[in-house]
Design a protein around this motif. Structure first.
Motif, PDB file in Angstrom:
ATOM      1  N   HIS A 184       0.734  -1.074  -0.013  1.00 48.70           N
ATOM      2  CA  HIS A 184       0.085   0.081  -0.226  1.00 48.70           C
ATOM      3  C   HIS A 184       0.850   1.122  -0.026  1.00 48.70           C
ATOM      4  N   HIS A 185       0.644   2.187  -1.094  1.00 48.76           N
ATOM      5  CA  HIS A 185       1.852   3.188  -1.229  1.00 48.76           C
ATOM      6  C   HIS A 185       0.859   4.306  -0.620  1.00 48.76           C
ATOM      7  N   GLY A 186       1.855   5.523  -0.103  1.00 49.56           N
ATOM      8  CA  GLY A 186       1.404   6.925   0.460  1.00 49.56           C
ATOM      9  C   GLY A 186       1.157   7.698  -0.308  1.00 49.56           C
ATOM     10  N   SER A 187       1.722   7.631  -1.598  1.00 47.91           N
ATOM     11  CA  SER A 187       1.575   8.667  -2.807  1.00 47.91           C
ATOM     12  C   SER A 187       1.306   7.632  -4.041  1.00 47.91           C
ATOM     13  N   GLU A 188       0.649   8.443  -5.026  1.00 46.18           N
ATOM     14  CA  GLU A 188       0.384   7.820  -6.251  1.00 46.18           C
ATOM     15  C   GLU A 188       1.663   8.117  -7.287  1.00 46.18           C
ATOM     16  N   GLU A 189       2.709   9.104  -6.552  1.00 52.11           N
ATOM     17  CA  GLU A 189       3.814   9.199  -7.369  1.00 52.11           C
ATOM     18  C   GLU A 189       4.966   7.995  -7.388  1.00 52.11           C
ATOM     19  N   PRO A 190       5.603   7.784  -8.139  1.00 53.18           N
ATOM     20  CA  PRO A 190       6.574   6.541  -8.267  1.00 53.18           C
ATOM     21  C   PRO A 190       7.621   6.810  -7.174  1.00 53.18           C
ATOM     22  N   THR A 191       8.005   5.810  -6.457  1.00 54.39           N
ATOM     23  CA  THR A 191       9.096   5.616  -5.485  1.00 54.39           C
ATOM     24  C   THR A 191      10.241   5.870  -6.322  1.00 54.39           C
ATOM     25  N   GLU A 192      11.365   6.538  -5.586  1.00 54.93           N
ATOM     26  CA  GLU A 192      12.834   6.463  -6.129  1.00 54.93           C
ATOM     27  C   GLU A 192      13.167   5.266  -6.035  1.00 54.93           C
ATOM     28  N   PRO A 193      14.025   4.794  -7.096  1.00 58.23           N
ATOM     29  CA  PRO A 193      14.525   3.488  -7.176  1.00 58.23           C
ATOM     30  C   PRO A 193      15.489   3.221  -6.004  1.00 58.23           C
ATOM     31  N   GLU A 194      16.239   4.185  -5.392  1.00 57.76           N
ATOM     32  CA  GLU A 194      17.132   3.663  -4.346  1.00 57.76           C
ATOM     33  C   GLU A 194      16.401   3.572  -3.108  1.00 57.76           C
ATOM     34  N   LEU A 195      15.037   4.189  -2.821  1.00 52.82           N
ATOM     35  CA  LEU A 195      14.201   3.921  -1.734  1.00 52.82           C
ATOM     36  C   LEU A 195      13.642   2.454  -1.845  1.00 52.82           C
ATOM     37  N   SER A 196      13.245   2.253  -3.188  1.00 47.94           N
ATOM     38  CA  SER A 196      12.303   1.112  -3.552  1.00 47.94           C
ATOM     39  C   SER A 196      13.344  -0.325  -3.294  1.00 47.94           C
ATOM     40  N   GLU A 197      14.653   0.041  -3.481  1.00 48.94           N
ATOM     41  CA  GLU A 197      15.558  -0.988  -3.398  1.00 48.94           C
ATOM     42  C   GLU A 197      15.782  -1.526  -1.755  1.00 48.94           C
ATOM     43  N   GLU A 198      15.826  -0.212  -1.092  1.00 50.36           N
ATOM     44  CA  GLU A 198      16.131  -0.466   0.287  1.00 50.36           C
ATOM     45  C   GLU A 198      15.142  -1.265   1.033  1.00 50.36           C
ATOM     46  N   ILE A 199      13.818  -1.004   0.580  1.00 43.61           N
ATOM     47  CA  ILE A 199      12.476  -1.471   1.033  1.00 43.61           C
ATOM     48  C   ILE A 199      12.459  -3.000   0.504  1.00 43.61           C
TER      49      ILE A 199
END
Length: 234
Positions: free
Chosen positions: A142-157
């Protein structure tokens, strides 16, 4: 990414202490659980039921009695952890701890998630919800924004989530339940527990629900402010 737990910290300590035995110890180390000296003969000491470490005979008996009646001594109350011994050993990765070092975010600005009218801290980027069906974990995001997440942050998650579910403590719902009883913060509901962690960019709250046929694991990821420090296990 390697995620540390109270178990892995104690096992790191024990690997250091075990070197005193060859197989006997002239000056035996202290029991990690109670702080009393171990028996100088390694084989006389008990093997803990909750970590791959040896503890003294008295602690072995106490652990067995507690385990039989479901009254586990929380691992953060073990002598080696409560006295803060060698805490730098876990610095190679985030640690799951019962101490929340970011409670201030819950008192700050709130926001609703898309398609979700519940209020969340404004810093929450995403959360996952997982259930164990008896064979494997199933996870939805579940995403808190409709904007795409930065790749660096997605990778960390992704790295944190993958490392978490690879821990033996999360192999099944039963192993998670046993883990929670000894390692997690209890709540007013005896089937629900909390743990907290921090990575380079995130504060993380784990909500664990040990009831079958329910959502069993929630992972909330909150973006840190630039000046925030990475939390440490205390």
């Amino acid at each position: 990414m390697k995620i540390n737990t109270y178990r892995t910290i104690l096992e790191q300590m024990w690997q250091k202490d075990k070197k005193c035995f060859a197989p006997d110890a002239e000056f035996p180390p202290l029991c990690l659980r109670c702080g009393k000296p171990l028996n100088r003969r390694l084989v006389v000491n008990a093997l803990s039921r909750y970590a791959d470490v040896h503890i003294c005979e008295d602690c072995g008996m106490d652990e067995a009695l507690r385990d039989a009646c479901g009254q586990v001594l929380p691992m953060w109350e073990w002598y080696a952890l409560s006295c803060g011994r060698d805490m730098n050993l876990h610095s190679d990765g985030p640690a799951l701890t019962t101490i929340c070092g970011f409670s201030h975010i819950y008192d700050g600005p709130q926001k609703p998630f898309p398609l979700n009218h519940l209020e969340h801290p404004a810093s929450e980027l995403v959360y996952s919800r997982s259930d164990y069906d008896g064979w494997r974990w199933w996870t939805t995001w579940h995403h808190g924004s409709e904007e795409p997440t930065e790749p660096e942050l997605s990778e960390e998650i992704d790295q944190f989530t993958e490392a978490l579910l690879q821990l033996p403590e999360f192999k099944t719902l039963d192993t998670m339940n046993r883990f929670c009883r000894a390692n997690a913060q209890p709540t007013s509901d005896r089937t629900e527990f909390n743990l907290y962690a921090a990575t380079e960019h995130f504060y993380i709250w784990l909500r664990m629900i040990t009831r079958a046929r329910d959502y069993n694991l929630y992972c909330h990821f909150y973006l840190k402010e630039p000046a925030d420090d990475v939390g440490q296990m205390e």
